[in-house]
Structures are given as structure tokens and as C-alpha cells.
Design a protein around this motif. Structure first.
Motif, PDB file in Angstrom:
ATOM      1  N   SER A 132      41.403  57.706  49.040  1.00  0.00           N
ATOM      2  CA  SER A 132      41.384  56.428  48.330  1.00  0.00           C
ATOM      3  C   SER A 132      42.401  55.496  48.974  1.00  0.00           C
ATOM      4  N   ILE A 133      42.003  54.253  49.149  1.00  0.00           N
ATOM      5  CA  ILE A 133      42.883  53.258  49.748  1.00  0.00           C
ATOM      6  C   ILE A 133      42.718  51.939  49.010  1.00  0.00           C
ATOM      7  N   GLN A 134      43.822  51.235  48.800  1.00  0.00           N
ATOM      8  CA  GLN A 134      43.796  49.918  48.178  1.00  0.00           C
ATOM      9  C   GLN A 134      44.157  48.868  49.218  1.00  0.00           C
ATOM     10  N   LEU A 135      43.293  47.862  49.340  1.00  0.00           N
ATOM     11  CA  LEU A 135      43.491  46.797  50.305  1.00  0.00           C
ATOM     12  C   LEU A 135      43.786  45.481  49.594  1.00  0.00           C
ATOM     13  N   LYS A 136      44.708  44.702  50.145  1.00  0.00           N
ATOM     14  CA  LYS A 136      45.108  43.430  49.549  1.00  0.00           C
ATOM     15  C   LYS A 136      44.405  42.270  50.246  1.00  0.00           C
ATOM     16  N   ALA A 137      44.085  41.253  49.457  1.00  0.00           N
ATOM     17  CA  ALA A 137      43.527  40.016  50.006  1.00  0.00           C
ATOM     18  C   ALA A 137      43.987  38.857  49.141  1.00  0.00           C
ATOM     19  N   TRP A 138      44.041  37.677  49.728  1.00  0.00           N
ATOM     20  CA  TRP A 138      44.477  36.485  49.004  1.00  0.00           C
ATOM     21  C   TRP A 138      43.404  35.410  49.116  1.00  0.00           C
ATOM     22  N   ASP A 139      43.196  34.692  48.008  1.00  0.00           N
ATOM     23  CA  ASP A 139      42.284  33.551  48.094  1.00  0.00           C
ATOM     24  C   ASP A 139      43.071  32.333  48.563  1.00  0.00           C
ATOM     25  N   SER A 140      42.421  31.178  48.621  1.00  0.00           N
ATOM     26  CA  SER A 140      43.072  29.985  49.174  1.00  0.00           C
ATOM     27  C   SER A 140      44.210  29.486  48.299  1.00  0.00           C
ATOM     28  N   GLN A 142      46.374  31.519  47.107  1.00  0.00           N
ATOM     29  CA  GLN A 142      47.365  32.583  47.288  1.00  0.00           C
ATOM     30  C   GLN A 142      47.466  33.514  46.081  1.00  0.00           C
ATOM     31  N   ARG A 143      46.343  33.660  45.357  1.00  0.00           N
ATOM     32  CA  ARG A 143      46.274  34.673  44.295  1.00  0.00           C
ATOM     33  C   ARG A 143      45.952  36.019  44.941  1.00  0.00           C
ATOM     34  N   LEU A 144      46.686  37.035  44.538  1.00  0.00           N
ATOM     35  CA  LEU A 144      46.498  38.364  45.119  1.00  0.00           C
ATOM     36  C   LEU A 144      45.330  39.085  44.459  1.00  0.00           C
ATOM     37  N   HIS A 145      44.491  39.718  45.261  1.00  0.00           N
ATOM     38  CA  HIS A 145      43.366  40.510  44.775  1.00  0.00           C
ATOM     39  C   HIS A 145      43.388  41.862  45.475  1.00  0.00           C
ATOM     40  N   VAL A 146      42.941  42.896  44.770  1.00  0.00           N
ATOM     41  CA  VAL A 146      43.005  44.259  45.302  1.00  0.00           C
ATOM     42  C   VAL A 146      41.604  44.872  45.318  1.00  0.00           C
ATOM     43  N   ARG A 220      41.275  39.380  36.641  1.00  0.00           N
ATOM     44  CA  ARG A 220      40.376  38.464  37.335  1.00  0.00           C
ATOM     45  C   ARG A 220      38.907  38.766  37.086  1.00  0.00           C
ATOM     46  N   SER A 221      38.612  39.867  36.429  1.00  0.00           N
ATOM     47  CA  SER A 221      37.207  40.191  36.157  1.00  0.00           C
ATOM     48  C   SER A 221      36.742  39.661  34.799  1.00  0.00           C
ATOM     49  N   SER A 222      37.670  39.270  33.945  1.00  0.00           N
ATOM     50  CA  SER A 222      37.310  38.831  32.597  1.00  0.00           C
ATOM     51  C   SER A 222      36.630  37.466  32.624  1.00  0.00           C
ATOM     52  N   THR A 223      35.541  37.337  31.868  1.00  0.00           N
ATOM     53  CA  THR A 223      34.827  36.061  31.761  1.00  0.00           C
ATOM     54  C   THR A 223      34.966  35.464  30.358  1.00  0.00           C
ATOM     55  N   MET A 224      35.821  36.066  29.538  1.00  0.00           N
ATOM     56  CA  MET A 224      35.969  35.642  28.144  1.00  0.00           C
ATOM     57  C   MET A 224      37.406  35.213  27.870  1.00  0.00           C
ATOM     58  N   ARG A 225      37.553  34.204  27.023  1.00  0.00           N
ATOM     59  CA  ARG A 225      38.848  33.798  26.499  1.00  0.00           C
ATOM     60  C   ARG A 225      38.676  33.454  25.021  1.00  0.00           C
ATOM     61  N   ARG A 226      39.580  33.975  24.194  1.00  0.00           N
ATOM     62  CA  ARG A 226      39.646  33.562  22.786  1.00  0.00           C
ATOM     63  C   ARG A 226      40.872  32.686  22.640  1.00  0.00           C
ATOM     64  N   ILE A 227      40.647  31.413  22.322  1.00  0.00           N
ATOM     65  CA  ILE A 227      41.693  30.394  22.353  1.00  0.00           C
ATOM     66  C   ILE A 227      42.040  29.963  20.938  1.00  0.00           C
ATOM     67  N   ALA A 228      43.332  29.924  20.632  1.00  0.00           N
ATOM     68  CA  ALA A 228      43.782  29.436  19.325  1.00  0.00           C
ATOM     69  C   ALA A 228      43.528  27.940  19.228  1.00  0.00           C
ATOM     70  N   ILE A 229      42.894  27.515  18.111  1.00  0.00           N
ATOM     71  CA  ILE A 229      42.676  26.081  17.900  1.00  0.00           C
ATOM     72  C   ILE A 229      43.442  25.580  16.678  1.00  0.00           C
TER      73      ILE A 229
END
Length: 371
Positions: A132-140, A142-146, A220-229
Motif C-alpha cells: 500500500s502506498i499513499q501519494l500526494k497531489a495538490w490542486d491549483s 494548493q489544497r492537499l489530496h491523497v 473532500r468527498s462530502s457533497t452535503m452541508r447542514r448549515i445553521a440558519i
């Protein structure tokens, strides 16, 4: 560090300071698992270095401890010591019958070659067996993704499997040239990051400017947010990562007398949704409210404990069922209220719904039956 890769290409740093290494040392066609830990205090000396070897190598090196220690004291860096260390092991390997046959090195040699293409600086971690190996990458931004890659022993004859922290399943193309599968996999991962940058930008703004009730641990995989109003009220949005600027699915949570006006206003103003604006701006405009800001409010003002178990989180879930009585407005976990109502003699059931009374104000309250 470049010379260390040449001496022991299968020895991988385990920390950013390069004080801990783990992997394999290859001598005479035989690979031995080894772990090395340099002293954090001794920056110019190896004398306090700790070396842990697998049992075969430890057996070979019995009685050689003083020689090894002397080499550690004389060598100026880890690469030069490992060269000396291999020279010490080589005659021991060649003299032992059990090591006469050369071990098949194709797996590790091939993998090391592919990692060299990607760059060892992109390796976040690798387990001792190279499975098993974990590789790092950054988007434009500069957020880190694994990218976590599972490597079968039959690689490259057998394809790799991987796990990526992306909002949709990562399904890389299997190239015809299997000899470069890992490097192609990494390239496709970098390409995927670019596809989701707008989605992450929109969510980062929400995370910064609003109180997020759920998820508690965002990734970074979550597509949901519950926001206090507001007090005792929130909105849960589900966003399409392919079309993040489209109108999200919205579910309002809270006493009906509190959220009904916001829900109604949003329904009446949907045509004002502007895909050129952010989720944050569009939601505030359509709901006709200003989200409570983390700069001027406390999250505890919107985190209501369950009125039955008196806890905020239960099995990772927050209270999202509320009494509609304007004088009550108590919040409950779905599971807590379900069990409470089931225990009432006056509880009745109809079409998958339980009917009963609120534990506090005794006004009617309902809940869908849990599967």
C-alpha cells in the motif's frame, strides 16, 4: 537524498524531516526488510541511529554489532553508511546456501521505477511490505489530496486498486501499457482534481462563512452541508459535484413555524438563482436571510442537544427531529424519539408513521418508522 535513492531505492522516508525510513535493502539479489531511525538531536552524526532488521538479516549479522556501530560513527551520512552496510552483508549472503538462489526482484524494482517517474517527494507513506502506498497531489489552490493505492504482489500483471478522497468514484482508465500503470493512475488523479476545483471552492466559502452543523469531520468527498440558519433551525444542502453551481437539493430542519417562511420564500424566488454567483450568495438571496457568521456567533448557539438522551451526537448523528409546538421546539435524535414513542401506551402506527406525544409539551408529534 538523490544518492540515497541510488544506494537503496526501496527505502522510503516516513516523515518530512527524513529521520525515519522503512523498506527494503537489496544485497546479492536478496531483499531484506529494514527500518532505520536517526536520532533527532544528532544532525551531524549517525552514532545513535537505530536499525531494526527482519529476522533473516538479524541472524546473518549476529556478532557484527561492534562493526556496524563503528561504521555508523565513521560515516558522514546515511547513504554512505548503507553502502558500507551492504558491503558487510554481501559476503555473508553469498556464503549461505539458503541465499544461493536469487530472489525475484521484478516486483520491487518495477515499483521503484514507477515511483521515480512520479517523484519520491509525492510519496506520503508506504507500508513495509510495499502493498500500500499513499501519494500526494495538490490542486491549483494548493489544497492537499491523497491517493491511496493497493498494490498486489502480482503487479503489474494484476491491476492496482485505489481509494481517492473525491466526491464521485475514481474510476481510472486501465492503460494498454501496464508497465506505467501507477504513473498513469497518478496523472488521472491529478486530472480529476482539476474537474472538482469549482465544487471545492464553493464549499470552502460555505465552511468559512457559515456554521456547519454536519458533517462534523469534513472531507473532500462530502457533497452535503447542514448549515445553521438560526436558533433551532438549519438547512441541509446536497450539491451535484458535476454541476456545483446548479440549484442544490434543500431540506429545512427545525420547528415548522420557524422554517416554513424561509422554505416558502426560497420556493417563490428560485428563478433568481444565478449560476454566476456562489452557493453562499445564492442561498442567502433566495432565503432572504444572513447566515449566522462564525466571526460573531458561537456554534453552541445552534447545536441543540437531544431532549431525550441529552447528547448532541448519537452514533455520529445530530438531533434533526423537532417538536412543532412554538412554545416547545425541542430537538430529538430520530432513534431516540422512535424508541420513546414505541414505549408509549397511547402510541399508534399508520402507513409507516408513529403518532404520539412530545416528551416535554405532550403535543402531537410524529416520526417515520425506522427500517
Amino acid at each position: 537524498m538523490h544518492r540515497l535513492n541510488e544506494v537503496c531505492p526501496l527505502l522510503v522516508p516516513q516523515d518530512s524531516r527524513r529521520k525515519r525510513f522503512c523498506g527494503f535493502i537489496s544485497v546479492g539479489g536478496v531483499e531484506f526488510r529494514i527500518r532505520i531511525e536517526l536520532s533527532p538531536e544528532d544532525t551531524n552524526s549517525l552514532k545513535n541511529t537505530r536499525i531494526d532488521c527482519e529476522w533473516r538479516l538479524a541472524h546473518l549479522l549476529r556478532g557484527s554489532q561492534e562493526i556496524i556501530q563503528k561504521k555508523l560513527e565513521l560515516c558522514s551520512n546515511l547513504a554512505s553508511f548503507l553502502q558500507e552496510f551492504k558491503s558487510l552483508i554481501e559476503p555473508l549472503v553469498s556464503s549461505r546456501r539458503e541465499f544461493q538462489k536469487t530472489t525475484d526482484m521484478s516486483f520491487h524494482a518495477h515499483l521503484a521505477g514507477e515511483i521515480n517517474k512520479i517523484g519520491w517527494d509525492r510519496v506520503k507513506s508506504v507500508d513495509a511490505s510495499f502493498s500500500s502506498i499513499q501519494l500526494k497531489a495538490w490542486d491549483s489552490r494548493q489544497r492537499l489530496h491523497v491517493l491511496t493505492v493497493k498494490i498486489p504482489k502480482q503487479y503489474p500483471a494484476v491491476a492496482l486498486s485505489c481509494l481517492a478522497d473525491l466526491p464521485l468514484a475514481f474510476e481510472p482508465h486501465i492503460p494498454e501499457d501496464k508497465d506505467s500503470y501507477l504513473s498513469n493512475l497518478y496523472s488521472e488523479f491529478e486530472y480529476s482534481l482539476a474537474q472538482y476545483e469549482d465544487f471545492w471552492d464553493l464549499f470552502d466559502e460555505l465552511d468559512e462563512k457559515t456554521w456547519i452543523i454536519e458533517p462534523e469531520h469534513r472531507n473532500r468527498s462530502s457533497t452535503m452541508r447542514r448549515i445553521a440558519i438560526g436558533t433551532n433551525s438549519s438547512v441541509q444542502i446536497d450539491v451535484d459535484p458535476i454541476n456545483p453551481r446548479g440549484i442544490p437539493e434543500c431540506r429545512f430542519l427545525g420547528p415548522d413555524h420557524v422554517v416554513s417562511q424561509v422554505r416558502q420564500r426560497m420556493g417563490e424566488t428560485l428563478e433568481l438563482w444565478n449560476a454566476q454567483l456562489s452557493l453562499f450568495t445564492n442561498l442567502q438571496t433566495l432565503m432572504g436571510i444572513d447566515f449566522p457568521s462564525p466571526q460573531v456567533t458561537n456554534k453552541e448557539d445552534f447545536s441543540m442537544d437531544c431532549g431525550i438522551c441529552y447528547a448532541y451526537r448519537l452514533d455520529g448523528k445530530t438531533p434533526d427531529k423537532v417538536c412543532d409546538n412554538s412554545r416547545c421546539g425541542r430537538f430529538y435524535h430520530q432513534a431516540c424519539l422512535y424508541e420513546w414513542l414505541r414505549g408509549l401506551a397511547t402510541c399508534r402506527q399508520s402507513f409507516g408513521t408513529l403518532f404520539g406525544e412530545c416528551p416535554y409539551c405532550e403535543q402531537p408529534i410524529t416520526i417515520k418508522m425506522l427500517g
